[in-house]
Enzyme design. Structure first.
Site, PDB file in Angstrom:
ATOM      1  N   ARG A   1      28.702  46.252  27.820  1.00 23.39           N
ATOM      2  CA  ARG A   1      27.961  45.332  27.152  1.00 23.39           C
ATOM      3  C   ARG A   1      26.364  45.797  27.004  1.00 23.39           C
ATOM      4  O   ARG A   1      26.088  46.389  27.909  1.00 23.39           O
ATOM      5  CB  ARG A   1      27.889  43.920  27.877  1.00 23.39           C
ATOM      6  CG  ARG A   1      29.396  43.301  27.694  1.00 23.39           C
ATOM      7  CD  ARG A   1      29.343  42.091  28.308  1.00 23.39           C
ATOM      8  NE  ARG A   1      29.316  41.965  29.741  1.00 23.39           N
ATOM      9  CZ  ARG A   1      28.404  41.675  30.449  1.00 23.39           C
ATOM     10  NH1 ARG A   1      27.088  41.395  30.090  1.00 23.39           N
ATOM     11  NH2 ARG A   1      28.396  41.961  31.912  1.00 23.39           N
TER      12      ARG A   1
ATOM     13  N   TYR B   1      32.540  47.741  21.536  1.00 22.04           N
ATOM     14  CA  TYR B   1      33.025  47.530  22.991  1.00 22.04           C
ATOM     15  C   TYR B   1      33.387  46.078  23.114  1.00 22.04           C
ATOM     16  O   TYR B   1      32.862  45.254  22.735  1.00 22.04           O
ATOM     17  CB  TYR B   1      31.679  47.771  23.993  1.00 22.04           C
ATOM     18  CG  TYR B   1      32.101  47.445  25.282  1.00 22.04           C
ATOM     19  CD1 TYR B   1      33.061  48.230  26.142  1.00 22.04           C
ATOM     20  CD2 TYR B   1      31.519  46.244  25.626  1.00 22.04           C
ATOM     21  CE1 TYR B   1      33.350  47.792  27.279  1.00 22.04           C
ATOM     22  CE2 TYR B   1      31.982  45.772  27.049  1.00 22.04           C
ATOM     23  CZ  TYR B   1      32.834  46.629  27.903  1.00 22.04           C
ATOM     24  OH  TYR B   1      33.151  46.199  29.044  1.00 22.04           O
TER      25      TYR B   1
ATOM     26  N   LYS C   1      33.300  36.853  25.664  1.00 18.82           N
ATOM     27  CA  LYS C   1      31.936  36.410  26.224  1.00 18.82           C
ATOM     28  C   LYS C   1      31.381  35.477  25.259  1.00 18.82           C
ATOM     29  O   LYS C   1      30.675  34.616  25.776  1.00 18.82           O
ATOM     30  CB  LYS C   1      31.189  37.666  26.729  1.00 18.82           C
ATOM     31  CG  LYS C   1      31.803  38.479  27.829  1.00 18.82           C
ATOM     32  CD  LYS C   1      32.117  38.011  28.922  1.00 18.82           C
ATOM     33  CE  LYS C   1      32.491  38.790  30.265  1.00 18.82           C
ATOM     34  NZ  LYS C   1      33.014  38.343  31.260  1.00 18.82           N
TER      35      LYS C   1
ATOM     36  N   HIS D   1      31.823  31.717  34.272  1.00 17.56           N
ATOM     37  CA  HIS D   1      32.375  32.936  34.382  1.00 17.56           C
ATOM     38  C   HIS D   1      33.353  32.935  35.556  1.00 17.56           C
ATOM     39  O   HIS D   1      32.962  33.539  37.022  1.00 17.56           O
ATOM     40  CB  HIS D   1      31.257  33.965  34.470  1.00 17.56           C
ATOM     41  CG  HIS D   1      31.685  35.404  34.294  1.00 17.56           C
ATOM     42  ND1 HIS D   1      30.549  36.170  34.987  1.00 17.56           N
ATOM     43  CD2 HIS D   1      32.698  35.846  34.077  1.00 17.56           C
ATOM     44  CE1 HIS D   1      31.223  37.399  34.775  1.00 17.56           C
ATOM     45  NE2 HIS D   1      32.274  37.482  34.141  1.00 17.56           N
TER      46      HIS D   1
ATOM     47  N   SER E   1      29.839  40.429  37.139  1.00 17.85           N
ATOM     48  CA  SER E   1      30.910  41.604  36.676  1.00 17.85           C
ATOM     49  C   SER E   1      31.066  42.740  37.734  1.00 17.85           C
ATOM     50  O   SER E   1      29.821  43.220  38.311  1.00 17.85           O
ATOM     51  CB  SER E   1      30.206  42.017  35.565  1.00 17.85           C
ATOM     52  OG  SER E   1      29.842  41.177  34.729  1.00 17.85           O
TER      53      SER E   1
ATOM     54  N   CYS F   1      32.591  42.865  40.534  1.00 19.46           N
ATOM     55  CA  CYS F   1      32.496  42.571  42.007  1.00 19.46           C
ATOM     56  C   CYS F   1      33.971  41.819  42.458  1.00 19.46           C
ATOM     57  O   CYS F   1      34.166  41.285  43.485  1.00 19.46           O
ATOM     58  CB  CYS F   1      31.656  41.301  42.107  1.00 19.46           C
ATOM     59  SG  CYS F   1      29.899  41.699  42.372  1.00 19.46           S
TER      60      CYS F   1
ATOM     61  N   ASP G   1      38.734  35.824  34.478  1.00 21.38           N
ATOM     62  CA  ASP G   1      37.388  35.949  33.987  1.00 21.38           C
ATOM     63  C   ASP G   1      36.675  34.628  33.727  1.00 21.38           C
ATOM     64  O   ASP G   1      35.600  34.740  34.163  1.00 21.38           O
ATOM     65  CB  ASP G   1      37.404  36.883  32.961  1.00 21.38           C
ATOM     66  CG  ASP G   1      36.074  37.613  32.617  1.00 21.38           C
ATOM     67  OD1 ASP G   1      35.077  37.879  33.656  1.00 21.38           O
ATOM     68  OD2 ASP G   1      35.442  37.823  31.477  1.00 21.38           O
TER      69      ASP G   1
ATOM     70  N   ARG H   1      38.403  50.348  30.762  1.00 27.64           N
ATOM     71  CA  ARG H   1      39.169  48.782  30.562  1.00 27.64           C
ATOM     72  C   ARG H   1      40.783  48.985  30.414  1.00 27.64           C
ATOM     73  O   ARG H   1      41.243  49.976  29.672  1.00 27.64           O
ATOM     74  CB  ARG H   1      38.418  48.091  29.644  1.00 27.64           C
ATOM     75  CG  ARG H   1      36.959  47.882  29.820  1.00 27.64           C
ATOM     76  CD  ARG H   1      36.899  46.675  30.906  1.00 27.64           C
ATOM     77  NE  ARG H   1      35.643  46.696  31.563  1.00 27.64           N
ATOM     78  CZ  ARG H   1      35.121  45.495  32.003  1.00 27.64           C
ATOM     79  NH1 ARG H   1      35.875  44.372  31.955  1.00 27.64           N
ATOM     80  NH2 ARG H   1      34.094  45.177  32.281  1.00 27.64           N
TER      81      ARG H   1
END
Ligand code: OXD
Ligand code: MN
Length: 589
Positions: free
Chosen positions: A70, A200, A209, A229, A251, A253, A278, A371
């Site tokens: 991102r 992406y 998002k 989130h 993000s 973690c 997510d 990903r």
């Protein structure tokens, strides 16, 4: 007539007049359509089919190497008033943003097909779901969106049935993938997203998002709910009860790991059910219970580090029907490879790196932010409650960050206001999911720093407003799996995090397992199940204690942070912080 929604038809016409595609395809989500899209990507050599015996229906896609994460610096909120977007966002005026986008998008689809993809975020029949339509010239984006959302004919039917402008408009074009033309623009007042010159996931799968969090957070404030989130999981206890929790972490973690955690052997009778990894949309039901739905239908997770040991369920979710993006390829058996998959030395294999070049041994073979895209139903711990239109009632909300010092393993908020404070002052060290420097500590309230579409002070006030709306709100907790001593993690994390979730369940059940401190309730030393853990007393002390002097300093930093939101101030949280600071000054040091 393209569709039965006139409003949608006129938007399709407007976009095609601007972008000038060679043809227009309204996506249905059929198997034949999927096959055609895959064939286009295979023909263009952007995608490779993986070993059909070992990885049935799996593909490896390689993105442009300049387009692998991102781009927060190129992400804008385009509201009429700059202060409304707040210092937590990049702002551009709607006029300037439209002008910029129009010049980039002029003829940007010429020679390409324009795909019109209707989708629904949330279970199709849920009262909490929202519709969207993404227009894109990228077959890769369509394929991913078909996995990540409920997309195609059924979604279009819903949009036609509701009628009018009931959907979020998302316009995406890969243009020429140059960074100069890359912009991720959000127009919350127009319910519109425009994303240019990127492919992406986080920038281009607009349902994720951009819609579910940025536009979602705006709508949630207006309509009285929360777009967060957060993962959603259920903890099944030995007495066969299931406690649902939503947890927010920045993000990278370990949200995906926690969402599908496998119980350690010692914790017989416990099981974690996965509902989302997510994003969560939270609504109060008519009785005042906070219910969570996962607007997504798929997982778009970070691949490196996923192994049978670290995340058994993720590992087994991605053995079929999966699109891998930017991992390495083992040419000997056409299987995907990534750092942390197994103990193999990548130099001993016949690997092609994530850019498609023979692997030289220099740098990672798979991109650190490579990903997987796969249906959440592939996950062995998937819970069908994720399809429940009403969502699940939350017993707990968990906030977290990645802090090497300072923050205890787990703490419980004193009440809702203090819980919102714990979420608001969450901070973390940056990771590879965004193209900023790795390892820098930044405040990441509710893990929403890159995703909250409006001024954080207003957002916190919105969170706080729930206190007076219900008597049944979930308890709020804060966790930190990343504490270090002598540069080493002192908590093993992964499946052992279930021990903390079990403590949280105990707490929700009213067990006397905690002690009061100014920063929140901390576990009594013997209240965590640590059987077979080999954790020393000193380490446990470090994990479960706090340093009042450091926390006083932290409170000063938090106060500085809270006052950095222009004319908007969240007085309640400022007061909360001042009270804690005062209490700390009196606390026995
Ligand atoms: C994600 C992110 O991709 O948070 O989920 O960056
Ligand atoms: Mn995320």
């Amino acid at each position: 007539m393209l569709t039965k929604n006139i409003y949608l038809n006129s938007w399709i016409k407007e976009v095609s007049d601007l972008t000038n595609p060679k043809d227009i395809h309204i996506c249905t989500g059929s198997i034949e359509e999927e096959e055609t899209l895959k064939q286009i990507l295979l023909n263009s050599k952007d995608m490779v089919k993986l070993n059909p015996e070992k990885y049935p229906n799996c593909y490896l896609y390689r993105s442009n190497p300049n387009d692998v994460a991102r781009t927060e610096n190129l992400t804008y909120i385009c509201t009429s008033f700059k202060e409304e977007a707040g210092p937590n966002n990049n702002w551009m005026s709607p006029e300037e943003a439209h002008k910029k986008a129009n010049s980039i998008l002029k003829n940007s689809m010429s020679g390409r097909t324009m795909y019109v993809l209707p989708y629904v975020m949330g279970p199709l029949s849920s009262p909490y779901s929202k519709c969207g339509v993404e227009i894109t010239d990228s077959p890769y984006v369509v394929l991913n969106m078909l996995i990540m959302t409920r997309a195609g004919s059924q979604a279009l039917e819903k949009i036609e049935e509701i009628g009018g402008d009931c959907f979020t408009k998302g316009l995406h074009s890969i243009v020429d993938l140059s960074i100069e033309k890359r912009n991720i623009l959000h127009f919350p007042e127009e319910n519109l997203i425009i994303s240019t010159s990127t492919g992406y996931g986080g920038n281009a799968l607009l349902g994720k998002k951009c819609h579910s969090l940025r536009i979602g957070s705006w709508q949630a404030r207006q309509e009285g709910w929360l777009a967060e989130h957060m993962l959603i999981l259920g903890v099944q206890t030995p007495d066969d009860k299931i406690y649902y929790m939503a947890a927010a972490f920045p993000s990278g973690c370990g949200k995906t790991n926690l969402a599908m955690l496998k119980a350690p052997l010692e914790m017989k009778g416990y099981k974690v059910w996965t509902l989302g990894d997510d994003i969560a949309w939270l609504h109060l039901d008519k009785d005042g219970y906070l219910r969570a739905i996962n607007p997504e239908a798929g997982l778009f997770g970070i691949v490196p580090g996923t192994s049978e040991k670290t995340n058994y369920n993720a590992y087994h979710s991605i053995m079929k029907d999966t699109i891998f993006t930017n991992v390495a390829l083992n040419l000997d058996d056409m299987t995907p490879w990534w750092e942390g998959k197994d103990d193999k030395d990548p130099r001993s294999m016949n690997l092609v790196d994530w850019k498609g070049n023979p692997y030289t041994g220099e740098g990672p073979a798979a991109h650190p932010n490579s990903r997987f895209t796969t249906s959440i139903k592939n996950c062995p711990s998937y819970s069908s409650m994720a399809e429940d239109p009403e969502g699940v009632v939350l017993s707990a909300i968990i906030f977290g960050g990645r802090r090497e010092q300072l923050t205890p393993l787990v703490m419980e908020a004193k009440n809702w206001t203090h819980g919102v404070f714990l979420g608001a002052c969450a901070a973390s060290e940056t990771t590879a999911a965004a193209t900023t420097k790795i390892g820098v500590v930044r405040r990441d309230p509710m893990a929403m720093k890159p995703f909250c579409c409006y001024n954080f002070s207003l957002y916190w006030n919105h969170w706080l407003s729930f206190k007076d709306k219900s008597l049944h709100l979930p308890k709020i907790f804060h966790v930190n799996w990343f504490r270090k001593e002598n540069s080493k993690f002192i908590w093993p994390g992964f499946s052992d995090n279930l021990r903390v979730l079990a403590w949280i369940v105990d707490s929700c059940n009213g067990k006397d397992n905690k002690i009061y401190t100014p920063i929140g309730f901390l576990p009594k030393k013997d209240s965590l199940n640590l059987s077979n853990m080999n954790i020393s007393d000193t380490t446990l002390d470090t994990l479960l204690s706090f340093n009042p002097t450091l926390w006083e300093k932290e409170c000063s930093d938090i106060l500085d942070y809270f006052s950095s939101f222009g004319n908007y101030k969240c007085d309640t949280l400022i007061k909360e912080c001042l009270n804690i600071k005062e209490e700390l000054q009196k606390w026995d040091k």
